[in-house]
Structure formats: C-alpha cells, structure tokens
Design an enzyme around this catalytic site. Structure first.
Site, PDB file in Angstrom:
ATOM      1  N   ASP A   1       0.748  -1.256   0.000  1.00  0.00           N
ATOM      2  CA  ASP A   1       0.000   0.000   0.000  1.00  0.00           C
ATOM      3  C   ASP A   1       0.784   1.316   0.000  1.00  0.00           C
ATOM      4  OD1 ASP A   1      -1.604  -2.170   0.471  1.00  0.00           O
ATOM      5  OD2 ASP A   1      -2.119  -1.611   2.505  1.00  0.00           O
TER       6      ASP A   1
ATOM      7  N   GLU B   1       3.164  -9.057  11.992  1.00  0.00           N
ATOM      8  CA  GLU B   1       2.836  -8.692  10.609  1.00  0.00           C
ATOM      9  C   GLU B   1       4.103  -8.355   9.816  1.00  0.00           C
ATOM     10  OE1 GLU B   1       0.038  -5.494  10.654  1.00  0.00           O
ATOM     11  OE2 GLU B   1      -0.480  -5.672   8.526  1.00  0.00           O
TER      12      GLU B   1
END
Ligand code: 9WN
Length: 436
Positions: free
Chosen positions: A176, A407
C-alpha cells in the site's frame, strides 16, 4: 543440540497451526484477530498454502470462499466482508460494491482486486493432496473460475494490450504505501478532502502504519472508482493513479505458469495460459527493466515513466519466470549490496536502505514481510541461488521464532511490528518448515 532443534521446529509448527485455526471464520480465515476481521484475497492464497501442509479440506475451503466473492465479470475482490464484523475501515458501506451490476448479490466485497496468487495457491493445494480423486475434482472446480479471473485482468486492465495489467489503487498492489505509490500518489490532485475515521490506528501504533495523507489518497481514490460504478472502461481513461506494477505482473506471470500446469493436470489445453505467461514475461523484461541498474520498476501509465524507487518489487521478476543469467544477476547482486538490501540484520527489507523513504519500522517502507521473503526464496531457487534462498528462509524462520507471528519485522533488530497472530506469517512458516 539436534534434539532441541527438532523440538523447536515442532513447537513452531504447532504454534503456527494454532494461529491459523484461531483466526478461522465461518468459511475462511481472517488475516489477524482484530485489525483485519474479514477475508483478504492474497492473504487467503498464502493461508491456503499453509493449510495444505496439514489440512487439505481447510486449504480448499479457503480458496472456495474467495471464489464465492468472484464478480460476474471475473474479478476476484481484495476483501470479502464478514457480516459479523464492523471493526474495519473502509467497510461495505463505503465501498458500496452493489453499484456495479457485476458484484455478487449475497456477498459483500470491496471493488478492487489484489496480486493474483490464486492459481499459485491452487496448484500447491492440488499437488499436496494425497487423494487423487479429491485433488482432481478440486482442480476441475477452480480451473474455469481462475481462468475467468485472468481473462478479466487482461480484458479490463490492459487496454493497450501490452501484456501488463494496470493497478488502479495502492491497495491493489498489496504494498500500500510502498515508495512507487507515494511517488505516483503525489501527482494525484484530490478534488476534496474525504471524510472518514480511521480504525487501524486503534490497534497498531500510528508510526508503524501509513500516514493520514496516505489515507486521504486511499479513500479519495476509492470514492472515484465507486462513482464510476467500478466500470473500468469508464474509469480508466480519467483515472489519476494507474500503475503497471512489477510485483503484481510478476505474480500474474507465475500464476499463468501454474494455471497452465493445472490445465495439463486436467488434460485440457494450456495454450491460453502459456500465451498470457509469455506475453507478460516479455513485457516485464522489455518495459519494466531499467537498463542502467538492471533492476525492475513499476511504470506510471499516465506519465509513461518508470517509478525508479528501489523496493522489494524490483527483485520480483525472479519469481515470475526463468530469466537469462545476465538479466537475473543484478537483482541477485542487489540482495548482498549494503546500500540496497543487506541491512546486516535480516533479509530482506521491503524498501532499499538507501531510499529516502526507508524506515525500518513503518509498514512497506523497510520492514521484512514473510510473504515477500517467501516469493523471493522461490525466485532465488529457480535461478540456481540455493545459498541465498536458504539464507532468506533461515532469516524468515528466525524472525518468527524470535518475535512471534507478527505482521512485519525490523530488518536491523528483528523486532516485530503491526498485528500479532498474523495469518500469512504463520501459514508461510508452515510452508517453509515443510520444504527443509
Ligand atoms: C488494505 C490484510 C492486508 C494485506 C495488505 C496489507 C494490509 C490493508 C490495510 O493488510 O492492507 O488492504 O488495511 O492496511 O498491506 O497487503 O493484504 O492483511
């Protein structure tokens, strides 16, 4: 020592399995317990690969659940919303995918896609299934749907017939806030400041997440696509952000190869998948390769310029296809270059260390992610770089052992950031443990 190493591996494996089982929803697996409470597309592909190491039925249901959200024009959406959760922004009320006549009626989804790993995951699930009958009927079930998905990408997202698919939103790229998107995004003129309230920063420290400015861009672009009813022939000619993304197209190229494998497995023609693969492979080499550095960059389709930001995507053609030696060497060398990807810590940062954007603690601006390492390892192996591939595997396992199934991870210290119990970190750990 040997005995303790065996016990460590066994416990890592069982902890990874527990993460996946703990994140199960009714039909699928969410990426994490609270930050991402729905089904995401490329996450589920990695998750299916992880399940295939210990439970074929769960692996198949993960992929089936993705296809439940497939639009009638062939698109497989980035998010399939879990009706029981409202804890993620933007949710279905912001996307309003029902404005498109192609959106499914009984399933709520977002209106864009993500890196097309479906065929790659499906092949892994088929190959690992010991029961030939089950494997074959699953292959027969998913092959037409995945073919329609690739048809969608080439028909709707490659208007120039270039062999390169155009990404229209940073979320479609999967990376992103990666520098090429900050670059292309800086040229987008927002006609208004969108109104919204972020929920992600209630779960994760803001310094580890994209900025509010990034979110303004993300939401404004979403609203432009929504206003065009997700009709790409209407939206694309005016779209302010259009990127021929090198990671996305590398994944597509490799996915075509795996789609061709599934076709042959079913004794059907693999000609279409092979011709897509060859066309995209040639376009990656001819149009996304920078002559001077030998590295690969995404191309801004609006300006026609390469987005010359060195990121992990610059190495991803290694995963796409078999490259000639002279072409594979610069990406392989970049891995050992202290100015680029050798942080004297853990392989492999997602943004080059010398980039002015490099930040070892922020999202896609530097941290190591297990999915990009997983793809890189396969690409290195395919190019005869067994030692480098093994080093990437070792570092990935060391990171999850040291910091848990986080993550993303600091490439210098190994510290974990973002959500904990992150599904693809666990799923790909299982795969990496199974290929030892
Ligand atoms: C937007 C789910 C997803 C991943 C993406 C990752 C992140 C979402 C977000 O989480 O993106 O899609 O809200 O930040 O960047 O790759 O699929 O894990």
């Amino acid at each position: 020592v040997w005995e303790s190493a065996v016990i460590e591996t066994t416990s890592l494996r069982s902890r990874a399995e527990q993460v996946l089982l703990g994140n199960r929803l009714e039909h699928s697996t969410k990426p994490s317990p609270s930050l991402y409470p729905h089904q995401w597309m490329w996450d589920s592909c990695f998750i299916a690969v992880g399940y295939s190491t210990f439970d074929g039925a769960l692996a198949r249901s993960e992929i089936r659940s993705l296809l439940r959200g497939q639009w009638s024009n062939g698109m497989v959406p980035q998010i399939i919303f879990n009706p029981a959760s409202s804890g993620y922004f933007p949710g279905p009320d912001r996307w309003q995918s029902g404005r498109s006549p192609y959106a499914p009626e009984n399933v709520q989804t977002s209106g864009i896609t993500q890196p097309p790993l479906l065929a790659i995951a499906a092949r892994a699930v088929i190959e690992r299934e010991p029961d030939a009958g089950i494997a074959r009927s699953f292959a027969a079930e998913v092959f037409p749907a995945i073919t329609r998905y690739h048809e969608f990408l080439y028909r709707e997202r490659d208007p120039d017939d270039s062999g390169l698919v155009t990404v229209v939103h940073p979320w479609e790229s999967g990376l992103d806030n990666s520098p090429p998107y900050l670059d292309a995004g800086s040229r987008v003129e927002l006609s208004y400041k969108p109104e919204y309230h972020r929920l992600d920063t209630a779960h994760v420290a803001a310094r580890n997440r994209p900025t509010d400015k990034d979110y303004d861009l993300f939401i404004w672009l979403l609203e432009q696509m929504r206003d065009a009813e997700y009709d790409w022939s209407r939206y694309l000619p005016e779209a302010q952000l259009q990127v021929q993304d090198v990671l996305f197209n590398s994944v597509l190229c490799r996915a075509n190869d795996d789609l061709a494998w599934i076709a042959r497995y079913l004794e059907e023609s693999d000609a279409t998948a092979r011709s897509w693969r060859d066309k995209t492979a040639a376009a990656i080499i001819n149009s996304l390769r920078d002559e001077e550095s030998g590295l690969f960059f995404s191309r801004d389709r609006r300006t026609g310029e390469l987005l010359r930001q060195v990121t992990i995507s610059s190495l991803m053609p290694l995963f796409a296809v078999q490259l000639e030696d002279g072409i594979s060497q610069p990406p392989v060398d970049a891995l050992a270059d202290p100015a680029l990807f050798d942080a004297s810590g853990y392989r492999c940062p997602t943004t080059a260390i010398s980039s002015s954007w490099f930040n070892p603690q922020n999202y896609w601006l530097g941290p190591v992610w297990i999915n990009t390492n997983w793809m890189l390892r396969q690409g290195l192996l395919a190019h005869g770089c067994a030692n480098q591939a093994d080093a990437v595997r070792r570092d990935s396992l060391e990171l999850v052992e040291k910091s848990g199934f986080r993550e993303y991870f600091d490439p210098i210290t190994g510290e974990g950031y973002g959500t904990d119990s992150f599904s693809w970190s666990a799923a790909l750990t299982l795969d990496l443990l199974s290929v030892a």
